[in-house]
Design a protein around this motif. Structure first.
Motif, PDB file in Angstrom:
ATOM      1  N   TYR A  29      60.892  64.307 -11.233  1.00 35.99           N
ATOM      2  CA  TYR A  29      61.636  63.551 -12.234  1.00 35.99           C
ATOM      3  C   TYR A  29      60.804  63.508 -13.510  1.00 35.99           C
ATOM      4  CZ  TYR A  29      64.092  59.512 -14.262  1.00 35.99           C
ATOM      5  OH  TYR A  29      64.788  58.659 -15.075  1.00 35.99           O
ATOM      6  N   THR A  30      61.461  63.484 -14.644  1.00 31.53           N
ATOM      7  CA  THR A  30      60.773  63.563 -15.929  1.00 31.53           C
ATOM      8  C   THR A  30      59.709  62.484 -16.102  1.00 31.53           C
ATOM      9  OG1 THR A  30      62.846  64.399 -16.852  1.00 31.53           O
ATOM     10  CG2 THR A  30      61.141  63.797 -18.410  1.00 31.53           C
ATOM     11  N   SER A  31      60.000  61.263 -15.711  1.00 29.32           N
ATOM     12  CA  SER A  31      59.005  60.196 -15.895  1.00 29.32           C
ATOM     13  C   SER A  31      57.758  60.449 -15.049  1.00 29.32           C
ATOM     14  CB  SER A  31      59.591  58.819 -15.592  1.00 29.32           C
ATOM     15  OG  SER A  31      59.911  58.700 -14.237  1.00 29.32           O
ATOM     16  N   ASP A  32      57.915  61.104 -13.901  1.00 27.45           N
ATOM     17  CA  ASP A  32      56.746  61.452 -13.081  1.00 27.45           C
ATOM     18  C   ASP A  32      55.897  62.520 -13.778  1.00 27.45           C
ATOM     19  OD1 ASP A  32      57.552  59.650 -11.093  1.00 27.45           O
ATOM     20  OD2 ASP A  32      58.783  61.180 -10.119  1.00 27.45           O
ATOM     21  N   LEU A  33      56.566  63.468 -14.421  1.00 25.05           N
ATOM     22  CA  LEU A  33      55.853  64.477 -15.212  1.00 25.05           C
ATOM     23  C   LEU A  33      55.055  63.804 -16.326  1.00 25.05           C
ATOM     24  CD1 LEU A  33      58.396  67.378 -15.840  1.00 25.05           C
ATOM     25  CD2 LEU A  33      56.082  67.646 -15.008  1.00 25.05           C
ATOM     26  N   ILE A  34      55.725  62.921 -17.045  1.00 23.10           N
ATOM     27  CA  ILE A  34      55.081  62.231 -18.160  1.00 23.10           C
ATOM     28  C   ILE A  34      53.882  61.433 -17.670  1.00 23.10           C
ATOM     29  CG2 ILE A  34      55.385  60.374 -19.852  1.00 23.10           C
ATOM     30  CD1 ILE A  34      58.329  61.411 -20.124  1.00 23.10           C
ATOM     31  N   GLU A  35      54.035  60.745 -16.559  1.00 29.12           N
ATOM     32  CA  GLU A  35      52.944  59.940 -16.018  1.00 29.12           C
ATOM     33  C   GLU A  35      51.729  60.798 -15.675  1.00 29.12           C
ATOM     34  OE1 GLU A  35      51.995  57.132 -12.160  1.00 29.12           O
ATOM     35  OE2 GLU A  35      54.065  57.270 -12.857  1.00 29.12           O
ATOM     36  N   GLU A  36      51.960  61.900 -14.974  1.00 27.45           N
ATOM     37  CA  GLU A  36      50.832  62.752 -14.587  1.00 27.45           C
ATOM     38  C   GLU A  36      50.165  63.383 -15.805  1.00 27.45           C
ATOM     39  OE1 GLU A  36      49.585  66.394 -11.597  1.00 27.45           O
ATOM     40  OE2 GLU A  36      51.507  65.372 -11.292  1.00 27.45           O
ATOM     41  N   LEU A  37      50.973  63.855 -16.753  1.00 23.79           N
ATOM     42  CA  LEU A  37      50.415  64.472 -17.959  1.00 23.79           C
ATOM     43  C   LEU A  37      49.662  63.456 -18.813  1.00 23.79           C
ATOM     44  CD1 LEU A  37      53.447  66.740 -18.857  1.00 23.79           C
ATOM     45  CD2 LEU A  37      51.181  67.532 -18.101  1.00 23.79           C
ATOM     46  N   THR A  38      50.156  62.241 -18.869  1.00 21.16           N
ATOM     47  CA  THR A  38      49.491  61.188 -19.636  1.00 21.16           C
ATOM     48  C   THR A  38      48.171  60.805 -18.978  1.00 21.16           C
ATOM     49  OG1 THR A  38      51.621  60.357 -20.426  1.00 21.16           O
ATOM     50  CG2 THR A  38      49.752  58.862 -20.599  1.00 21.16           C
ATOM     51  N   GLN A  39      48.184  60.657 -17.658  1.00 23.76           N
ATOM     52  CA  GLN A  39      46.942  60.312 -16.943  1.00 23.76           C
ATOM     53  C   GLN A  39      45.884  61.394 -17.129  1.00 23.76           C
ATOM     54  OE1 GLN A  39      48.028  59.545 -12.864  1.00 23.76           O
ATOM     55  NE2 GLN A  39      48.737  57.473 -13.317  1.00 23.76           N
ATOM     56  N   ALA A  40      46.320  62.635 -17.203  1.00 26.01           N
ATOM     57  CA  ALA A  40      45.384  63.746 -17.396  1.00 26.01           C
ATOM     58  C   ALA A  40      45.046  63.962 -18.875  1.00 26.01           C
ATOM     59  CB  ALA A  40      45.974  65.029 -16.816  1.00 26.01           C
ATOM     60  N   GLN A  41      45.599  63.115 -19.740  1.00 20.51           N
ATOM     61  CA  GLN A  41      45.391  63.190 -21.188  1.00 20.51           C
ATOM     62  C   GLN A  41      45.846  64.520 -21.772  1.00 20.51           C
ATOM     63  OE1 GLN A  41      41.240  62.109 -21.674  1.00 20.51           O
ATOM     64  NE2 GLN A  41      41.731  59.943 -21.522  1.00 20.51           N
ATOM     65  N   MET A  42      46.934  65.055 -21.201  1.00 16.95           N
ATOM     66  CA  MET A  42      47.495  66.322 -21.700  1.00 16.95           C
ATOM     67  C   MET A  42      48.571  66.099 -22.753  1.00 16.95           C
ATOM     68  SD  MET A  42      45.948  68.917 -20.569  1.00 16.95           S
ATOM     69  CE  MET A  42      47.080  70.171 -21.097  1.00 16.95           C
ATOM     70  N   ILE A  43      49.220  64.941 -22.724  1.00 18.78           N
ATOM     71  CA  ILE A  43      50.177  64.644 -23.782  1.00 18.78           C
ATOM     72  C   ILE A  43      49.871  63.273 -24.352  1.00 18.78           C
ATOM     73  CG2 ILE A  43      52.069  66.100 -22.951  1.00 18.78           C
ATOM     74  CD1 ILE A  43      53.449  63.599 -21.889  1.00 18.78           C
ATOM     75  N   VAL A  44      50.094  63.165 -25.635  1.00 21.94           N
ATOM     76  CA  VAL A  44      49.903  61.899 -26.311  1.00 21.94           C
ATOM     77  C   VAL A  44      51.271  61.282 -26.600  1.00 21.94           C
ATOM     78  CG1 VAL A  44      48.944  60.792 -28.367  1.00 21.94           C
ATOM     79  CG2 VAL A  44      47.759  62.729 -27.322  1.00 21.94           C
ATOM     80  N   VAL A  45      52.229  62.130 -26.963  1.00 23.05           N
ATOM     81  CA  VAL A  45      53.585  61.685 -27.289  1.00 23.05           C
ATOM     82  C   VAL A  45      54.538  62.326 -26.305  1.00 23.05           C
ATOM     83  CG1 VAL A  45      55.341  61.631 -29.096  1.00 23.05           C
ATOM     84  CG2 VAL A  45      52.927  61.596 -29.717  1.00 23.05           C
ATOM     85  N   GLU A  46      55.303  61.504 -25.575  1.00 19.86           N
ATOM     86  CA  GLU A  46      56.189  62.066 -24.561  1.00 19.86           C
ATOM     87  C   GLU A  46      57.327  62.873 -25.159  1.00 19.86           C
ATOM     88  OE1 GLU A  46      59.145  58.681 -23.048  1.00 19.86           O
ATOM     89  OE2 GLU A  46      57.044  58.176 -22.712  1.00 19.86           O
ATOM     90  N   GLY A  47      57.601  62.717 -26.451  1.00 21.63           N
ATOM     91  CA  GLY A  47      58.640  63.490 -27.122  1.00 21.63           C
ATOM     92  C   GLY A  47      58.359  64.984 -27.135  1.00 21.63           C
ATOM     93  N   THR A  48      57.122  65.378 -26.888  1.00 19.84           N
ATOM     94  CA  THR A  48      56.799  66.808 -26.850  1.00 19.84           C
ATOM     95  C   THR A  48      57.263  67.464 -25.553  1.00 19.84           C
ATOM     96  OG1 THR A  48      54.602  66.380 -25.941  1.00 19.84           O
ATOM     97  CG2 THR A  48      54.766  66.548 -28.341  1.00 19.84           C
TER      98      THR A  48
END
Length: 109
Positions: A29-48
């Motif tokens: 699910y998209t929010s799970d993607l965002i969570e993992e990427l954010t925790q890994a500091q791969m995305i700063v803005v989820e709009g990307t």
């Protein structure tokens, strides 16, 4: 030159690879993607993430299905396609080569 801009560009260059890798582990699910990427500091803005997912879908590398939710609107779950698995395999080989090359250069004093 601005170091923050270079760091952002480095992350952006790896984002597609990381997203495909996460999706390859199973439907997500998209929010799970965002969570993992954010925790890994791969995305700063989820709009990307949303434009990237659309590009991956248009390229037939991922697909999605809608799942009804009891707590709100339907959810979109992403999975990798066979073409996406092949593409990810090629990216993984490229990544391994880049890591080895970078270590070869940066390990010298």
């Amino acid at each position: 030159m601005n170091v923050a801009n270079t760091q952002i560009q480095m992350r952006k260059g790896l984002l597609e690879f990381c997203v495909l890798h996460i999706i390859s582990r199973g439907e997500v699910y998209t929010s799970d993607l965002i969570e993992e990427l954010t925790q890994a500091q791969m995305i700063v803005v989820e709009g990307t993430l949303y434009p990237l997912l659309n590009r991956l879908k248009s390229a037939s590398l991922v697909e999605y299905r809608w799942v009804e939710s009891e707590s709100g609107p339907p959810r979109k779950y992403y999975s990798i396609t066979e073409e996406g698995k092949s593409f990810l395999g090629t990216l993984s080989n490229t990544w391994d080569s880049l890591v080895n090359s970078t270590l070869l250069i940066t390990s010298k004093n």
